[in-house]
Design an enzyme around this catalytic site. Structure first.
Site, PDB file in Angstrom:
ATOM      1  N   GLY A  21       0.954  -1.791   0.159  1.00 49.95           N
ATOM      2  CA  GLY A  21       0.038  -0.131  -0.157  1.00 49.95           C
ATOM      3  C   GLY A  21       0.943   1.495  -0.403  1.00 49.95           C
ATOM      4  O   GLY A  21      -0.035   1.930   0.831  1.00 49.95           O
ATOM      5  N   ASN A  23       1.636   3.380  -2.794  1.00 48.90           N
ATOM      6  CA  ASN A  23       0.708   3.976  -2.880  1.00 48.90           C
ATOM      7  C   ASN A  23      -0.393   4.619  -2.788  1.00 48.90           C
ATOM      8  O   ASN A  23      -0.272   5.647  -3.129  1.00 48.90           O
ATOM      9  CB  ASN A  23       0.855   2.866  -4.479  1.00 48.90           C
ATOM     10  CG  ASN A  23       1.639   3.151  -5.627  1.00 48.90           C
ATOM     11  OD1 ASN A  23       1.802   3.820  -6.185  1.00 48.90           O
ATOM     12  ND2 ASN A  23       1.906   1.589  -5.770  1.00 48.90           N
ATOM     13  N   ARG A  76     -16.436 -16.848  -8.890  1.00 49.69           N
ATOM     14  CA  ARG A  76     -15.877 -15.775  -9.178  1.00 49.69           C
ATOM     15  C   ARG A  76     -16.724 -14.396  -9.717  1.00 49.69           C
ATOM     16  O   ARG A  76     -16.794 -13.101  -9.269  1.00 49.69           O
ATOM     17  CB  ARG A  76     -15.026 -15.038 -10.391  1.00 49.69           C
ATOM     18  CG  ARG A  76     -13.691 -14.837 -10.799  1.00 49.69           C
ATOM     19  CD  ARG A  76     -12.359 -14.759 -10.177  1.00 49.69           C
ATOM     20  NE  ARG A  76     -11.573 -13.263 -10.466  1.00 49.69           N
ATOM     21  CZ  ARG A  76     -10.887 -13.488  -9.841  1.00 49.69           C
ATOM     22  NH1 ARG A  76     -10.356 -14.639  -9.166  1.00 49.69           N
ATOM     23  NH2 ARG A  76      -9.674 -12.030 -10.436  1.00 49.69           N
ATOM     24  N   LYS A 102      -5.809  -8.496  -8.636  1.00 49.37           N
ATOM     25  CA  LYS A 102      -7.146  -9.313  -8.746  1.00 49.37           C
ATOM     26  C   LYS A 102      -7.780  -8.435 -10.601  1.00 49.37           C
ATOM     27  O   LYS A 102      -7.762  -7.550 -10.331  1.00 49.37           O
ATOM     28  CB  LYS A 102      -8.390  -9.785  -7.745  1.00 49.37           C
ATOM     29  CG  LYS A 102      -8.305  -9.993  -6.715  1.00 49.37           C
ATOM     30  CD  LYS A 102      -8.048 -11.927  -7.088  1.00 49.37           C
ATOM     31  CE  LYS A 102      -8.048 -12.502  -6.184  1.00 49.37           C
ATOM     32  NZ  LYS A 102      -6.514 -12.287  -5.728  1.00 49.37           N
ATOM     33  N   HIS A 120       0.503   0.398 -12.993  1.00 48.66           N
ATOM     34  CA  HIS A 120       0.737  -0.943 -13.587  1.00 48.66           C
ATOM     35  C   HIS A 120       2.456  -1.253 -13.381  1.00 48.66           C
ATOM     36  O   HIS A 120       2.228   0.432 -13.856  1.00 48.66           O
ATOM     37  CB  HIS A 120       0.702  -1.509 -14.859  1.00 48.66           C
ATOM     38  CG  HIS A 120       1.424  -2.773 -15.243  1.00 48.66           C
ATOM     39  ND1 HIS A 120       0.988  -4.446 -14.856  1.00 48.66           N
ATOM     40  CD2 HIS A 120       1.780  -2.773 -16.385  1.00 48.66           C
ATOM     41  CE1 HIS A 120       1.361  -5.119 -15.488  1.00 48.66           C
ATOM     42  NE2 HIS A 120       1.844  -4.303 -16.250  1.00 48.66           N
ATOM     43  N   ASP A 152      -9.894  -1.600 -18.662  1.00 48.40           N
ATOM     44  CA  ASP A 152     -11.595  -1.995 -19.211  1.00 48.40           C
ATOM     45  C   ASP A 152     -11.232  -3.433 -18.736  1.00 48.40           C
ATOM     46  O   ASP A 152     -11.064  -4.389 -18.374  1.00 48.40           O
ATOM     47  CB  ASP A 152     -11.094  -1.708 -20.892  1.00 48.40           C
ATOM     48  CG  ASP A 152      -9.616  -2.068 -21.524  1.00 48.40           C
ATOM     49  OD1 ASP A 152      -9.424  -3.102 -20.585  1.00 48.40           O
ATOM     50  OD2 ASP A 152      -9.300  -2.008 -22.652  1.00 48.40           O
ATOM     51  N   ASP A 156      -4.491  -4.926 -18.415  1.00 43.71           N
ATOM     52  CA  ASP A 156      -4.262  -3.770 -18.606  1.00 43.71           C
ATOM     53  C   ASP A 156      -4.181  -3.803 -20.112  1.00 43.71           C
ATOM     54  O   ASP A 156      -2.915  -3.275 -20.757  1.00 43.71           O
ATOM     55  CB  ASP A 156      -2.375  -4.438 -18.257  1.00 43.71           C
ATOM     56  CG  ASP A 156      -2.792  -4.561 -16.918  1.00 43.71           C
ATOM     57  OD1 ASP A 156      -3.389  -3.883 -16.001  1.00 43.71           O
ATOM     58  OD2 ASP A 156      -1.907  -5.942 -16.844  1.00 43.71           O
TER      59      ASP A 156
HETATM   60  C1  GAR Z   1       3.241  -1.335  -7.400  1.00 46.81           C
HETATM   61  O1  GAR Z   1       4.304  -1.360  -8.274  1.00 46.81           O
HETATM   62  C2  GAR Z   1       1.754  -1.639  -8.654  1.00 46.81           C
HETATM   63  O2  GAR Z   1       2.419  -1.083  -9.695  1.00 46.81           O
HETATM   64  C3  GAR Z   1       1.894  -2.793  -8.853  1.00 46.81           C
HETATM   65  O3  GAR Z   1       2.006  -3.508  -7.083  1.00 46.81           O
HETATM   66  C4  GAR Z   1       2.805  -2.648  -7.003  1.00 46.81           C
HETATM   67  C5  GAR Z   1       1.661  -2.379  -5.648  1.00 46.81           C
HETATM   68  O4  GAR Z   1       2.819  -1.651  -4.580  1.00 46.81           O
HETATM   69  N1  GAR Z   1       0.868  -3.790  -9.228  1.00 46.81           N
HETATM   70  C6  GAR Z   1       0.549  -4.963 -10.448  1.00 46.81           C
HETATM   71  O5  GAR Z   1       1.579  -5.273 -10.393  1.00 46.81           O
HETATM   72  C7  GAR Z   1      -0.432  -5.026 -11.056  1.00 46.81           C
HETATM   73  N2  GAR Z   1      -0.653  -6.258 -11.909  1.00 46.81           N
HETATM   74  P1  GAR Z   1       2.336  -0.856  -3.426  1.00 46.81           P
HETATM   75  O6  GAR Z   1       1.552  -2.183  -2.385  1.00 46.81           O
HETATM   76  O7  GAR Z   1       3.521  -0.599  -2.218  1.00 46.81           O
HETATM   77  O8  GAR Z   1       1.358   0.127  -3.703  1.00 46.81           O
END
Ligand code: GAR
Length: 218
Positions: A21, A23, A76, A102, A120, A152, A156
């Site tokens: 988390g 981000n 699902r 997910k 991503h 969408d 990705d």
């Molecule tokens: C991020 O780098 C995000 O882009 C990636 O998971 C990480 C989460 O980091 N997401 C993917 O790979 C989705 N395909 P965080 O939990 O520290 O924010």
């Protein structure tokens, strides 16, 4: 497809997480105690699993949280409908997938298509999926990065909002995936904060594959 005209009230965000988390934390820090200035406020944080740092960050910030686990649902589709209902309960203007690992289904997209964004860790359309950093390293690219995009019904594949570039150096070996991912995340957090802020403050239009920030109604 256009977003609603910007109003003076901060946009309501639901953020979905599966892991650490950071981000989410970057959004929390950027909003701080001035959601009006930022243009958005986080109203809830959802997850597909419990016991993760992302949920702890939300709780520390005093935010409501919800957990919707696939294994608690018969199919699902039922999980997807439950996730959509839980998210809708917070009446979000935008939903942010910030490390949510997910793929959502039809019901979720029917409710939140055009206002559901994902971040991503690769330069899409290259290296989609759950292992963007590893796949880019294995391919031998010289630059990689991160992409903030609308979701969408593909993996990705939705319209791109913003991208950030990170160089891959000789020191980036296959074993160094975590170090490269960390460099990407430093850029990614800033990119996500800027993209969410601009979408919320300025509005946006999606025309085919193109995302136009601002100029709503033009
Ligand atoms: C991020 O780098 C995000 O882009 C990636 O998971 C990480 C989460 O980091 N997401 C993917 O790979 C989705 N395909 P965080 O939990 O520290 O924010």
């Amino acid at each position: 497809m256009a977003s609603p005209p910007p109003s003076t009230a901060p946009a309501r965000l639901v953020v979905l997480v599966s892991g650490s988390g950071t981000n989410l934390q970057a959004l929390l820090d950027a909003i701080g105690d001035d959601p009006e200035g930022f243009g958005a406020q986080i109203v809830a944080v959802g997850a597909d699993r419990s016991g993760i740092a992302g949920l702890e960050r939300a709780e520390r910030a005093g935010l409501p949280t919800f957990v919707c686990r696939v294994k608690d649902h018969a199919t699902r589709e039922e999980w997807d409908a439950a996730l959509a209902a839980a998210t809708a309960g917070y009446r979000p203007d935008l939903v942010v997938s910030a490390g949510f690992m997910k793929i959502v289904g039809k019901e979720f997209l029917a409710r939140f298509g055009g206002r559901f964004i994902n971040t991503h860790p690769a330069l899409l359309p290259s290296f989609p999926g759950a292992h963007g950093v590893r796949d880019a390293l294995a391919y031998g690219v010289k630059v990689t990065g991160c992409t903030v995009h609308f979701v969408d019904d593909g993996v990705d594949t939705g319209p791109i909002i913003a991208q950030g570039v990170v160089e891959v150096t000789e020191e980036d070996t296959a074993e160094g995936e975590a170090a490269l991912h960390e460099r990407i995340k430093e850029i990614e957090r800033k990119l996500l904060v800027e993209a969410v802020g601009r979408l919320a403050r300025d509005g946006y239009r999606i025309e085919g594959r193109k995302v136009h920030l601002g100029h709503v109604g033009e």
